[in-house]
Design a protein around this motif. Structure first.
Motif, PDB file in Angstrom:
ATOM      1  N   ARG A  74      39.032  42.343  -6.088  1.00  0.00           N
ATOM      2  CA  ARG A  74      39.801  43.131  -7.063  1.00  0.00           C
ATOM      3  C   ARG A  74      39.174  43.121  -8.454  1.00  0.00           C
ATOM      4  O   ARG A  74      39.507  43.969  -9.277  1.00  0.00           O
ATOM      5  CB  ARG A  74      41.247  42.658  -7.114  1.00  0.00           C
ATOM      6  N   GLN A  76      36.137  43.808  -9.189  1.00  0.00           N
ATOM      7  CA  GLN A  76      35.010  44.738  -9.267  1.00  0.00           C
ATOM      8  C   GLN A  76      35.444  46.090  -9.821  1.00  0.00           C
ATOM      9  O   GLN A  76      36.556  46.548  -9.561  1.00  0.00           O
ATOM     10  CB  GLN A  76      34.384  44.925  -7.882  1.00  0.00           C
ATOM     11  N   PRO A  77      34.573  46.742 -10.575  1.00  0.00           N
ATOM     12  CA  PRO A  77      34.893  48.078 -11.092  1.00  0.00           C
ATOM     13  C   PRO A  77      35.244  49.029  -9.951  1.00  0.00           C
ATOM     14  O   PRO A  77      34.563  49.071  -8.925  1.00  0.00           O
ATOM     15  CB  PRO A  77      33.594  48.514 -11.784  1.00  0.00           C
ATOM     16  N   GLY A  78      36.335  49.752 -10.133  1.00  0.00           N
ATOM     17  CA  GLY A  78      36.762  50.726  -9.136  1.00  0.00           C
ATOM     18  C   GLY A  78      37.541  50.139  -7.972  1.00  0.00           C
ATOM     19  O   GLY A  78      37.941  50.864  -7.057  1.00  0.00           O
ATOM     20  N   ALA A  79      37.785  48.840  -7.991  1.00  0.00           N
ATOM     21  CA  ALA A  79      38.490  48.192  -6.882  1.00  0.00           C
ATOM     22  C   ALA A  79      39.979  48.509  -6.923  1.00  0.00           C
ATOM     23  O   ALA A  79      40.573  48.658  -7.986  1.00  0.00           O
ATOM     24  CB  ALA A  79      38.284  46.685  -6.936  1.00  0.00           C
ATOM     25  N   ASN A  80      40.561  48.608  -5.750  1.00  0.00           N
ATOM     26  CA  ASN A  80      42.003  48.764  -5.581  1.00  0.00           C
ATOM     27  C   ASN A  80      42.477  47.513  -4.841  1.00  0.00           C
ATOM     28  O   ASN A  80      42.105  47.295  -3.685  1.00  0.00           O
ATOM     29  CB  ASN A  80      42.297  50.031  -4.780  1.00  0.00           C
ATOM     30  N   ASP A  83      44.159  47.996  -1.418  1.00  0.00           N
ATOM     31  CA  ASP A  83      43.195  48.334  -0.367  1.00  0.00           C
ATOM     32  C   ASP A  83      42.375  47.112   0.035  1.00  0.00           C
ATOM     33  O   ASP A  83      42.076  46.922   1.220  1.00  0.00           O
ATOM     34  CB  ASP A  83      42.249  49.454  -0.831  1.00  0.00           C
ATOM     35  N   GLY A 113      33.245  50.476  -0.827  1.00  0.00           N
ATOM     36  CA  GLY A 113      32.358  51.113  -1.785  1.00  0.00           C
ATOM     37  C   GLY A 113      32.120  50.281  -3.034  1.00  0.00           C
ATOM     38  O   GLY A 113      31.801  50.820  -4.093  1.00  0.00           O
ATOM     39  N   LEU A 114      32.257  48.973  -2.918  1.00  0.00           N
ATOM     40  CA  LEU A 114      32.043  48.065  -4.042  1.00  0.00           C
ATOM     41  C   LEU A 114      30.671  47.413  -3.912  1.00  0.00           C
ATOM     42  O   LEU A 114      30.047  47.453  -2.857  1.00  0.00           O
ATOM     43  CB  LEU A 114      33.129  46.986  -4.058  1.00  0.00           C
ATOM     44  N   ASP A 115      30.224  46.776  -4.956  1.00  0.00           N
ATOM     45  CA  ASP A 115      28.947  46.084  -4.978  1.00  0.00           C
ATOM     46  C   ASP A 115      29.053  44.782  -4.182  1.00  0.00           C
ATOM     47  O   ASP A 115      29.676  43.818  -4.641  1.00  0.00           O
ATOM     48  CB  ASP A 115      28.553  45.809  -6.423  1.00  0.00           C
TER      49      ASP A 115
END
Length: 185
Positions: A74, A76-80, A83, A113-115
């Motif tokens: 959670r 990480q940038p863009g994390a939901n 989800d 789609g996270l790093d």
């Protein structure tokens, strides 16, 4: 998008916000919570905290590891976070993977789609473990004693909004009732 400030809710699950990744009731509640969150996305801000269902020296499944994994995902940038929690539950309940394995979080990161490298590094960092333990304390301070729990934050404190057998429609009706009462006050 609504111009009013979103209503803040906290989902507590064991190893999944006021939820725990190892909590079967949390896994069952997931679809209703996802539907509720999607339908009400413009009205709510949903926080996912780990509850720490299985911790300590005698724990066979370690909720602290799973909570650390949630923090790593959670953050990480863009994390939901919702989800991420659902992906963790799928890894455990469907795929039979250990939530104490750093490789699981790297795979989940890729799926979301996270790093994956950043998630892997975060998972092994002391800061993530400290944040996971802080989640446990926050859940206890909120008075959560069972999982899953969905809390509605109000000016007067927190109110429980449904639980493991609540439908998305029932959760939305409860939110509507709260908003109507708040508007009438």
């Amino acid at each position: 998008m609504s111009s009013t400030k979103p209503i803040r809710l906290t989902y507590a699950f064991d190893a999944f916000d006021a939820f725990d990744a190892y909590c079967g009731w949390c896994y069952g509640f997931g679809p209703a919570l996802h539907e509720f969150a999607a339908v009400n996305a413009d009205r709510i801000e949903l926080r996912v905290l780990s509850g720490g269902l299985f911790t300590g020296r005698r724990a066979l499944m370690d909720s602290a590891d799973a909570a650390t994994g949630l923090v790593a995902l959670r953050s990480q940038p863009g994390a939901n976070a919702l989800d991420a929690a659902a992906a963790m539950q799928r890894a455990w309940y469907v795929d039979g993977r250990s939530l104490s394995d750093a490789a699981v979080y790297r795979d989940i990161a890729t799926e979301l789609g996270l790093d994956a490298d950043a998630v892997g590094a975060a998972y092994v960092s002391p800061a993530a473990r400290t944040e996971a333990e802080a989640d446990f304390l926050q859940v206890r301070r909120l008075g959560v004693d069972g999982y899953p729990t969905l809390l509605l934050h109000t000016a007067h404190g927190t109110d429980r909004q449904g639980g493991p057998v609540s439908s998305a429609d029932a959760l939305t009706r409860a939110l509507d009732q709260h908003l109507a009462a708040a508007a009438a006050a």
